[in-house]
Design a protein around this motif. Structure first.
Motif, PDB file in Angstrom:
ATOM      1  N   THR A   1       0.852  -1.186   0.000  1.00 47.15           N
ATOM      2  CA  THR A   1       0.000   0.000   0.000  1.00 47.15           C
ATOM      3  C   THR A   1       0.890   1.239   0.000  1.00 47.15           C
ATOM      4  O   THR A   1       1.682   1.430   0.926  1.00 47.15           O
ATOM      5  CB  THR A   1      -0.924   0.019   1.230  1.00 47.15           C
ATOM      6  OG1 THR A   1      -1.758  -1.145   1.204  1.00 47.15           O
ATOM      7  CG2 THR A   1      -1.788   1.268   1.225  1.00 47.15           C
ATOM      8  N   VAL A   2       0.792   2.051  -1.031  1.00 45.67           N
ATOM      9  CA  VAL A   2       1.610   3.257  -1.122  1.00 45.67           C
ATOM     10  C   VAL A   2       0.999   4.331  -0.230  1.00 45.67           C
ATOM     11  O   VAL A   2      -0.186   4.672  -0.381  1.00 45.67           O
ATOM     12  CB  VAL A   2       1.703   3.761  -2.571  1.00 45.67           C
ATOM     13  CG1 VAL A   2       2.540   5.032  -2.647  1.00 45.67           C
ATOM     14  CG2 VAL A   2       2.302   2.676  -3.468  1.00 45.67           C
ATOM     15  N   PRO A   3       1.757   4.888   0.726  1.00 44.91           N
ATOM     16  CA  PRO A   3       1.210   5.925   1.606  1.00 44.91           C
ATOM     17  C   PRO A   3       0.700   7.128   0.812  1.00 44.91           C
ATOM     18  O   PRO A   3       1.250   7.486  -0.237  1.00 44.91           O
ATOM     19  CB  PRO A   3       2.408   6.310   2.482  1.00 44.91           C
ATOM     20  CG  PRO A   3       3.298   5.106   2.459  1.00 44.91           C
ATOM     21  CD  PRO A   3       3.136   4.532   1.083  1.00 44.91           C
ATOM     22  N   ASP A   4      -0.355   7.760   1.345  1.00 39.76           N
ATOM     23  CA  ASP A   4      -0.961   8.904   0.664  1.00 39.76           C
ATOM     24  C   ASP A   4       0.068   9.994   0.391  1.00 39.76           C
ATOM     25  O   ASP A   4       0.053  10.608  -0.685  1.00 39.76           O
ATOM     26  CB  ASP A   4      -2.106   9.477   1.506  1.00 39.76           C
ATOM     27  CG  ASP A   4      -3.338   8.584   1.505  1.00 39.76           C
ATOM     28  OD1 ASP A   4      -3.435   7.716   0.612  1.00 39.76           O
ATOM     29  OD2 ASP A   4      -4.185   8.757   2.403  1.00 39.76           O
ATOM     30  N   ALA A   5       0.942  10.257   1.343  1.00 43.55           N
ATOM     31  CA  ALA A   5       1.923  11.334   1.178  1.00 43.55           C
ATOM     32  C   ALA A   5       2.856  11.063   0.005  1.00 43.55           C
ATOM     33  O   ALA A   5       3.271  11.985  -0.702  1.00 43.55           O
ATOM     34  CB  ALA A   5       2.725  11.505   2.460  1.00 43.55           C
ATOM     35  N   VAL A   6       3.194   9.801  -0.220  1.00 47.12           N
ATOM     36  CA  VAL A   6       4.042   9.439  -1.356  1.00 47.12           C
ATOM     37  C   VAL A   6       3.272   9.607  -2.655  1.00 47.12           C
ATOM     38  O   VAL A   6       3.779  10.157  -3.648  1.00 47.12           O
ATOM     39  CB  VAL A   6       4.564   7.995  -1.200  1.00 47.12           C
ATOM     40  CG1 VAL A   6       5.338   7.566  -2.441  1.00 47.12           C
ATOM     41  CG2 VAL A   6       5.453   7.871   0.034  1.00 47.12           C
ATOM     42  N   ARG A   7       2.031   9.148  -2.680  1.00 40.00           N
ATOM     43  CA  ARG A   7       1.214   9.270  -3.895  1.00 40.00           C
ATOM     44  C   ARG A   7       0.986  10.720  -4.281  1.00 40.00           C
ATOM     45  O   ARG A   7       0.881  11.064  -5.453  1.00 40.00           O
ATOM     46  CB  ARG A   7      -0.132   8.568  -3.699  1.00 40.00           C
ATOM     47  CG  ARG A   7      -0.044   7.048  -3.699  1.00 40.00           C
ATOM     48  CD  ARG A   7      -1.410   6.384  -3.826  1.00 40.00           C
ATOM     49  NE  ARG A   7      -2.296   6.672  -2.694  1.00 40.00           N
ATOM     50  CZ  ARG A   7      -3.262   7.577  -2.692  1.00 40.00           C
ATOM     51  NH1 ARG A   7      -3.478   8.316  -3.776  1.00 40.00           N
ATOM     52  NH2 ARG A   7      -4.016   7.753  -1.622  1.00 40.00           N
ATOM     53  N   LYS A   8       0.922  11.606  -3.286  1.00 44.62           N
ATOM     54  CA  LYS A   8       0.702  13.026  -3.551  1.00 44.62           C
ATOM     55  C   LYS A   8       1.970  13.745  -3.990  1.00 44.62           C
ATOM     56  O   LYS A   8       1.925  14.941  -4.295  1.00 44.62           O
ATOM     57  CB  LYS A   8       0.137  13.703  -2.297  1.00 44.62           C
ATOM     58  CG  LYS A   8      -1.278  13.260  -1.956  1.00 44.62           C
ATOM     59  CD  LYS A   8      -1.749  13.876  -0.645  1.00 44.62           C
ATOM     60  CE  LYS A   8      -3.154  13.414  -0.293  1.00 44.62           C
ATOM     61  NZ  LYS A   8      -3.593  13.960   1.041  1.00 44.62           N
ATOM     62  N   GLY A   9       3.103  13.041  -3.975  1.00 42.18           N
ATOM     63  CA  GLY A   9       4.348  13.645  -4.439  1.00 42.18           C
ATOM     64  C   GLY A   9       5.032  14.531  -3.420  1.00 42.18           C
ATOM     65  O   GLY A   9       5.892  15.345  -3.787  1.00 42.18           O
ATOM     66  N   MET A  10       4.702  14.397  -2.151  1.00 40.55           N
ATOM     67  CA  MET A  10       5.355  15.196  -1.124  1.00 40.55           C
ATOM     68  C   MET A  10       6.825  14.792  -1.012  1.00 40.55           C
ATOM     69  O   MET A  10       7.203  13.651  -1.301  1.00 40.55           O
ATOM     70  CB  MET A  10       4.654  15.016   0.227  1.00 40.55           C
ATOM     71  CG  MET A  10       3.224  15.515   0.267  1.00 40.55           C
ATOM     72  SD  MET A  10       2.393  15.207   1.850  1.00 40.55           S
ATOM     73  CE  MET A  10       3.353  16.267   2.947  1.00 40.55           C
ATOM     74  N   THR A  11       7.651  15.733  -0.573  1.00 40.76           N
ATOM     75  CA  THR A  11       9.083  15.479  -0.407  1.00 40.76           C
ATOM     76  C   THR A  11       9.590  16.143   0.869  1.00 40.76           C
ATOM     77  O   THR A  11       8.882  16.931   1.497  1.00 40.76           O
ATOM     78  CB  THR A  11       9.897  16.026  -1.606  1.00 40.76           C
ATOM     79  OG1 THR A  11       9.697  17.451  -1.687  1.00 40.76           O
ATOM     80  CG2 THR A  11       9.476  15.370  -2.917  1.00 40.76           C
ATOM     81  N   GLY A  12      10.848  15.817   1.227  1.00 36.73           N
ATOM     82  CA  GLY A  12      11.511  16.494   2.336  1.00 36.73           C
ATOM     83  C   GLY A  12      10.872  16.244   3.683  1.00 36.73           C
ATOM     84  O   GLY A  12      10.213  15.227   3.911  1.00 36.73           O
ATOM     85  N   ILE A  13      11.068  17.208   4.588  1.00 38.39           N
ATOM     86  CA  ILE A  13      10.570  17.071   5.959  1.00 38.39           C
ATOM     87  C   ILE A  13       9.055  16.903   5.979  1.00 38.39           C
ATOM     88  O   ILE A  13       8.508  16.130   6.774  1.00 38.39           O
ATOM     89  CB  ILE A  13      10.989  18.288   6.812  1.00 38.39           C
ATOM     90  CG1 ILE A  13      12.515  18.329   6.994  1.00 38.39           C
ATOM     91  CG2 ILE A  13      10.315  18.240   8.176  1.00 38.39           C
ATOM     92  CD1 ILE A  13      13.075  17.201   7.818  1.00 38.39           C
ATOM     93  N   GLY A  14       8.339  17.601   5.093  1.00 39.60           N
ATOM     94  CA  GLY A  14       6.887  17.478   5.058  1.00 39.60           C
ATOM     95  C   GLY A  14       6.442  16.054   4.784  1.00 39.60           C
ATOM     96  O   GLY A  14       5.493  15.561   5.414  1.00 39.60           O
TER      97      GLY A  14
ATOM     98  N   LEU B   1       8.213  13.306   5.411  1.00 42.46           N
ATOM     99  CA  LEU B   1       8.562  12.474   6.566  1.00 42.46           C
ATOM    100  C   LEU B   1       7.596  12.698   7.723  1.00 42.46           C
ATOM    101  O   LEU B   1       7.202  11.752   8.405  1.00 42.46           O
ATOM    102  CB  LEU B   1       9.997  12.764   7.008  1.00 42.46           C
ATOM    103  CG  LEU B   1      11.097  12.550   5.958  1.00 42.46           C
ATOM    104  CD1 LEU B   1      12.480  12.719   6.590  1.00 42.46           C
ATOM    105  CD2 LEU B   1      10.977  11.187   5.301  1.00 42.46           C
ATOM    106  N   GLN B   2       7.197  13.943   7.950  1.00 40.92           N
ATOM    107  CA  GLN B   2       6.257  14.221   9.035  1.00 40.92           C
ATOM    108  C   GLN B   2       4.916  13.533   8.792  1.00 40.92           C
ATOM    109  O   GLN B   2       4.314  12.978   9.714  1.00 40.92           O
ATOM    110  CB  GLN B   2       6.069  15.728   9.194  1.00 40.92           C
ATOM    111  CG  GLN B   2       7.281  16.428   9.802  1.00 40.92           C
ATOM    112  CD  GLN B   2       7.148  17.940   9.818  1.00 40.92           C
ATOM    113  OE1 GLN B   2       6.502  18.522   8.939  1.00 40.92           O
ATOM    114  NE2 GLN B   2       7.758  18.582  10.795  1.00 40.92           N
ATOM    115  N   SER B   3       4.447  13.562   7.552  1.00 38.16           N
ATOM    116  CA  SER B   3       3.178  12.907   7.237  1.00 38.16           C
ATOM    117  C   SER B   3       3.272  11.396   7.417  1.00 38.16           C
ATOM    118  O   SER B   3       2.384  10.771   8.004  1.00 38.16           O
ATOM    119  CB  SER B   3       2.778  13.244   5.797  1.00 38.16           C
ATOM    120  OG  SER B   3       1.578  12.576   5.448  1.00 38.16           O
ATOM    121  N   LEU B   4       4.368  10.810   6.929  1.00 38.13           N
ATOM    122  CA  LEU B   4       4.559   9.368   7.067  1.00 38.13           C
ATOM    123  C   LEU B   4       4.666   8.966   8.528  1.00 38.13           C
ATOM    124  O   LEU B   4       4.109   7.949   8.957  1.00 38.13           O
ATOM    125  CB  LEU B   4       5.810   8.932   6.308  1.00 38.13           C
ATOM    126  CG  LEU B   4       5.755   9.000   4.776  1.00 38.13           C
ATOM    127  CD1 LEU B   4       7.136   8.735   4.193  1.00 38.13           C
ATOM    128  CD2 LEU B   4       4.750   7.997   4.229  1.00 38.13           C
TER     129      LEU B   4
END
Length: 348
Positions: free
Chosen positions: A243-256, A258-261
């Motif tokens: 299951t790909v985490p939502d934050a990864v699917r949304k293309g988030m990067t950096g500290i943001g 990691l914080q979401s994950l």
């Protein structure tokens, strides 16, 4: 060490342990605990810490090594209670020490010793982590104790609980699988390597086979998240079927990213996340040990929420202290250990 040889007040053999980045990473590798604050200095500082800091099982492992270095492999750790008063961070030189408290017979016939003033200190904090423990030692009489059985006490503490936590108080749910895949001798060896804990029960097959255990066992304080445990924290999540985490699917990067994950990962260890509190820090653990994990074992957990404080302000930030009990069972549904964690959920 035999029970009759113990003298109350005697010091345990202390040791130094450099908490290098190499050792922090080695411990992540051994446990599968890919929590960023334990190896990523930039993330740890964003979370309000001085630098990447030691994890809860890492602290428990150092205390466990101190105890069995003193007792020898025949000593059995029955309980360990420890508090993390401040963080031990990358490149701190840790001094691990303690002494014998009381020597006595348990109600089950065991030959028991309480260990007190257990301490991990460094140049910036003389008492970064403190602990007490109880061990059972062999007796020259040869008498055997009765097998340990867990007793679940009705010790939920309902006083002055915030409204968001009250529906979860005393409730239970299934937790994660630790490990989900069968434990291997190699994983246990990696734990020994990261801690320099060379108790022969954990790695020497010939010695362990000749012991009452009949083979290699895992250290009682050990925690193995196992293969695939990092997927929820963003490593390996692209594997087919994951299951790909939502934050990864949304293309988030950096500290943001990691914080979401990390917030999503933290939800697996509690029944409720306080609103607006996206960081966690374990402050106290009470552990009781029943039977060891062995190579080939898998584990599953049951979580129960015992308490939640009102909002508090600390040097890390403002938030809530939540106490959760985690019971670990092996694949035969035998209780392995109980752990009561008090975790500070906070916002920087």
């Amino acid at each position: 060490m035999c029970w009759e040889d113990v003298e109350e007040g005697q010091p345990l053999p202390s040791f130094d342990y450099e908490l290098s980045l190499l050792r922090l990473v080695a411990f992540v590798r051994a446990t599968g605990l890919y929590d960023y604050v334990h190896f990523d200095g930039d993330y740890a500082r964003a979370a309000g810490a001085r630098d990447a800091f030691i994890s809860t099982p890492h602290v428990a492992g150092l205390f466990g090594r101190l105890l069995t270095d003193w007792s020898g492999p025949s000593g059995e750790i029955r309980s360990l209670t420890f508090s993390m008063r401040t963080q031990s961070c990358t490149n701190d030189m840790l001094a691990v020490s303690g002494r014998v408290g009381r020597r006595y017979r348990g109600p089950d016939g065991a030959y028991l010793v309480d260990l007190v003033d257990l301490n991990i200190g460094h140049a910036l904090a003389a008492h970064a982590a403190t602990a007490t423990a109880t061990m059972a030692l062999p007796s020259r009489s040869g008498d055997k104790a009765l097998p340990l059985t867990p007793v679940r006490e009705d010790d939920v503490r309902p006083a002055d609980v915030p409204d968001f936590a009250r529906p979860y108080l005393g409730k239970s749910r299934a937790g994660g699988a630790y490990p989900a895949q069968p434990l291997t001798k190699e994983e246990i060896h990696l734990w020994c390597e990261a801690l320099e804990d060379w108790n022969p029960l954990y790695w020497d097959e010939a010695y362990a086979a000749s012991s009452p255990h009949g083979g290699i066992i895992a250290p009682p304080t050990s925690m193995f998240f196992g293969t695939g445990s990092s997927a929820g924290l963003g490593i390996g999540c692209m594997k087919p079927g994951e299951t790909v985490p939502d934050a990864v699917r949304k293309g988030m990067t950096g500290i943001g990213l990691l914080q979401s994950l990390r917030q999503a990962w933290a939800e697996g260890g509690t029944l409720v996340i306080p609103p607006g509190c996206d960081e966690i820090a374990v402050v106290q653990a009470v552990c009781r040990f029943f039977i060891p994990m062995r190579p080939g074992d898998t584990g599953h957990t049951q979580l129960r929420m015992k308490n939640c404080s009102q909002r508090k302000k600390t040097k890390l930030g403002e938030g809530y202290f939540i106490t959760t009990e985690r019971l670990l069972y092996n694949q035969r549904n035998e209780p392995v250990r109980s752990q009561e964690f008090t975790v500070f959920h906070y916002h920087v």
